[in-house]
Design an enzyme around this catalytic site. Structure first.
Site, PDB file in Angstrom:
ATOM      1  N   SER A 186      -6.908  -8.962   0.969  1.00  0.00           N
ATOM      2  CA  SER A 186      -6.845 -10.028   0.221  1.00  0.00           C
ATOM      3  C   SER A 186      -8.045 -11.191   0.588  1.00  0.00           C
ATOM      4  CB  SER A 186      -5.448 -10.555   0.296  1.00  0.00           C
ATOM      5  OG  SER A 186      -4.674  -9.824  -0.433  1.00  0.00           O
TER       6      SER A 186
ATOM      7  N   TRP B 184       0.545   2.526  -0.775  1.00  0.00           N
ATOM      8  CA  TRP B 184      -0.515   1.709  -0.310  1.00  0.00           C
ATOM      9  C   TRP B 184      -1.555   2.602   0.741  1.00  0.00           C
ATOM     10  CZ3 TRP B 184      -2.266   0.209   4.556  1.00  0.00           C
ATOM     11  CH2 TRP B 184      -2.969  -0.838   4.583  1.00  0.00           C
TER      12      TRP B 184
ATOM     13  N   ASP C  24      -1.263  -7.618  -3.651  1.00  0.00           N
ATOM     14  CA  ASP C  24      -1.578  -8.950  -3.776  1.00  0.00           C
ATOM     15  C   ASP C  24      -2.543  -9.462  -4.872  1.00  0.00           C
ATOM     16  OD1 ASP C  24      -0.380  -8.385  -1.284  1.00  0.00           O
ATOM     17  OD2 ASP C  24      -2.100  -9.774  -0.335  1.00  0.00           O
TER      18      ASP C  24
ATOM     19  N   ARG D 274      -6.481 -13.185   8.459  1.00  0.00           N
ATOM     20  CA  ARG D 274      -6.663 -12.593   7.240  1.00  0.00           C
ATOM     21  C   ARG D 274      -6.327 -13.681   6.014  1.00  0.00           C
ATOM     22  NH1 ARG D 274      -3.101  -9.037   9.259  1.00  0.00           N
ATOM     23  NH2 ARG D 274      -0.999  -9.177   8.178  1.00  0.00           N
ATOM     24  N   ASP D 275      -7.006 -13.304   4.978  1.00  0.00           N
ATOM     25  CA  ASP D 275      -6.485 -13.819   3.703  1.00  0.00           C
ATOM     26  C   ASP D 275      -7.286 -15.088   3.329  1.00  0.00           C
ATOM     27  OD1 ASP D 275      -5.081 -11.416   3.634  1.00  0.00           O
ATOM     28  OD2 ASP D 275      -3.172 -12.212   3.946  1.00  0.00           O
TER      29      ASP D 275
END
Ligand code: FRU
Length: 546
Positions: A82, A46, A22, A144-145
């Site tokens: 992220s 990853w 991302d 998240r994010d």
């Protein structure tokens, strides 16, 4: 000496090596653009998530800096996920998700360490992290994010976070007076029963009367708001247009909305995810990036030592219809245009395949406008494909003889007998009971003869009414292993990864326009430019001392 890597791009954002996903915390600050990104400092797959960091003066050429945020503390020891940047009293502040020592998703904050470093290389994580915890009904694996913060009339900051609550997707809203102590709002910004976890929310105002971008805190005037979500279930990004009710702190999508993600417009109908925008205050525009994942095997990622890239930055604004977003490669791309080929008023008879030669077409920017003499020959539309245009593109081929279309481009082609390869980006017009439908397909089925490559067909019904002027425009950026297409001036976008085999033996790729419909199609104008190579995160760089 390094071996030549035929999949490496010339003008797309990639780190010099290793895994990227991302885009994180993009910003413009004192003359420089910054892009952070999900990065594995230790390898091409990853894992070990950290924030990679690069800077640019033009969004085209990038200089790599050291990792900005790494796994160092109990609140992010298992991953720096992220997040975003917000300007608080003019200073950039990072909000990000950490995977803590109990494997929970928690939200953290970081400030610039050295106020005099123009490159913002070092960041210090606050001692009072984490600032938000997955308590109560929030699933600690799915929280998240955080978005860029925005400031309300009531003197409170807000940020929005993707979460899963008892199987329901919610974008939770948190408020703070000092950007330090945050309280969850009574209502989520938005929620859905139908679509599974929403990651990477992006929430921003758009103007109804101009292409200009807006600061995230603007909530007055002739505007709407856009909520973008990334659906884990489909690995696609969708967006909703509506109004932001600042009193209740909820997003109210426009009337047509229903809780069925198959009816929501997609940011890109190809293979992108986790997109994120920022307000470019230098040029008054909103800019957008998306992660483009690989679609060949992990073994290939390991072999080439890298994986993933960002789409070329796109300016993003709301169409004058107030309904759909328009995305267009930023004008700065013109810095890279070299030799140009042009065709004007060129008739494409039924069955014709015409080569665009004279430039290097594996690194090109192609703009073409097609015109249809009439819509008479359009085939009738089968409604069962309405919610799944990719299925339709999968069932047909660009060589089928249709009524109006298939017509379009063949890119990254090889003509060598027995080793033919081509990627087709094409249109076919159908007539349903009350309107014409323009189908766009990006067909990868014959794109590569390499083993282990995923070669789907992507499809979309284009957001333009073909019956108006019987014209359709296509712009395609071709960059070795990525092809990004923009239809109708950027109303429908489609990006995919392509891995031709012929380039491995040094063969050059071809570019063609074609028409396999029974009716002639005219090219009003085609312009194709060979593109120069940008400086993107080249290793051992001398930027800092310059
Ligand atoms: C989306 C995502 C985010 C997360 C990050 C981890 O691709 O799963 O939700 O923060 O990637 O790398």
């Amino acid at each position: 000496l390094k071996e030549i890597d035929p999949d490496r791009t010339a003008f797309h954002f990639q780190p010099s090596k290793n895994w990227l996903n991302d885009p994180n915390g993009p910003m413009y600050y004192k003359g420089l653009f910054h892009l952070f990104y999900q990065y594995n400092p230790d390898g091409p797959l990853w894992g070990n998530m950290a924030w990679g960091h690069s800077v640019s003066t033009d969004l085209v050429n990038w200089e790599a800096l050291d990792v900005a945020l790494d796994r160092t503390d109990p609140f992010d020891i298992n991953g720096v996920f992220s997040g975003s940047v917000t300007f608080v009293a003019g200073e950039p502040v990072i909000l990000y998700t950490g995977i803590d020592d109990q494997q929970r998703n928690v939200q953290n904050i970081a400030f610039r360490k050295n106020g005099s470093d123009p490159l913002l290389r070092e960041w210090s994580k606050s001692g009072y992290n984490p600032i938000m915890l997955p308590v109560g009904d929030i699933d600690p694996d799915n929280f998240r994010d955080p978005t860029t913060g925005w400031f309300g009339q009531d003197g409170h900051w807000r940020t929005a976070i993707g979460a899963n609550l008892e199987g329901r997707a919610e974008i939770l809203l948190y408020k703070s007076q000092n950007f330090k102590n945050w309280t969850r709002n009574e209502f989520p910004l938005h929620k859905s029963q139908s679509s599974g976890m929403w990651e990477c929310p992006d929430f921003f105002p758009v103007s109804l009367s101009s292409k200009d971008g807006l600061d995230p805190s603007v909530n007055t005037g002739n505007i709407k708001h856009v909520l973008k979500v990334s659906l884990m279930k489909t690995l696609q990004d969708y967006y909703l247009v509506g109004k932001y009710d600042e009193k209740k702190d909820v997003f109210v999508p426009d009337e047509w909305y229903k809780d069925d993600y198959r009816t929501w417009p997609m940011i890109d109908y190809g293979h992108v995810y986790a997109s994120k925008s920022f307000f470019d205050s230098k040029n008054n525009r909103r800019i957008f990036w998306s992660w483009v994942n690989e679609s060949d095997s992990e073994a290939d990622d390991v072999k080439r030592g890298w994986s993933g890239m960002q789409t070329f930055p796109r300016a993003i604004w709301l169409d004058t219809d107030g309904k759909q977003l328009i995305q267009w490669p930023i004008e700065d791309i013109k810095l890279l245009r070299k030799q140009q080929i042009q065709l004007r008023d060129f008739g494409l008879q039924s069955g014709v395949k015409h080569e665009i030669s004279g430039i290097l077409t594996s690194q090109a920017d192609v703009e073409v406008e097609f015109e249809l003499p009439s819509l008479e020959g359009a085939e009738s539309f089968n409604n069962s494909f309405l919610l799944d245009p990719s299925k339709l593109c999968d069932e047909i081929t660009p060589s089928d003889e249709g009524g109006i279309g298939p017509f379009g481009l063949f890119v990254l082609t090889s003509d060598v007998e027995g080793q033919e390869e081509y990627t087709a980006i094409y249109f076919r017009i159908y007539k349903s009971s009350d309107r014409y439908m323009t189908l766009m397909c990006s067909d990868l089925k014959s794109s590569s003869r390499r083993e282990g490559v995923y070669k789907p067909a992507h499809g979309a019904f284009v957001g333009v009414d073909i019956s108006k002027d019987k014209r359709i425009s296509l712009r395609t950026l071709i960059d070795h292993s990525v092809v990004e297409s923009f239809v109708g001036g950027g109303r429908t976008c489609m990006t995919m990864r392509v891995y031709p085999k012929h380039v491995l033996t040094g063969q050059t790729s071809g570019l063609y326009v074609f028409n396999h419909g029974s009716q002639e199609v005219k090219i009003r104008e085609l312009n194709a430019w060979e593109m120069a190579k940008a400086r993107v995160n080249i290793e051992n760089d001398d930027f800092i001392s310059r």
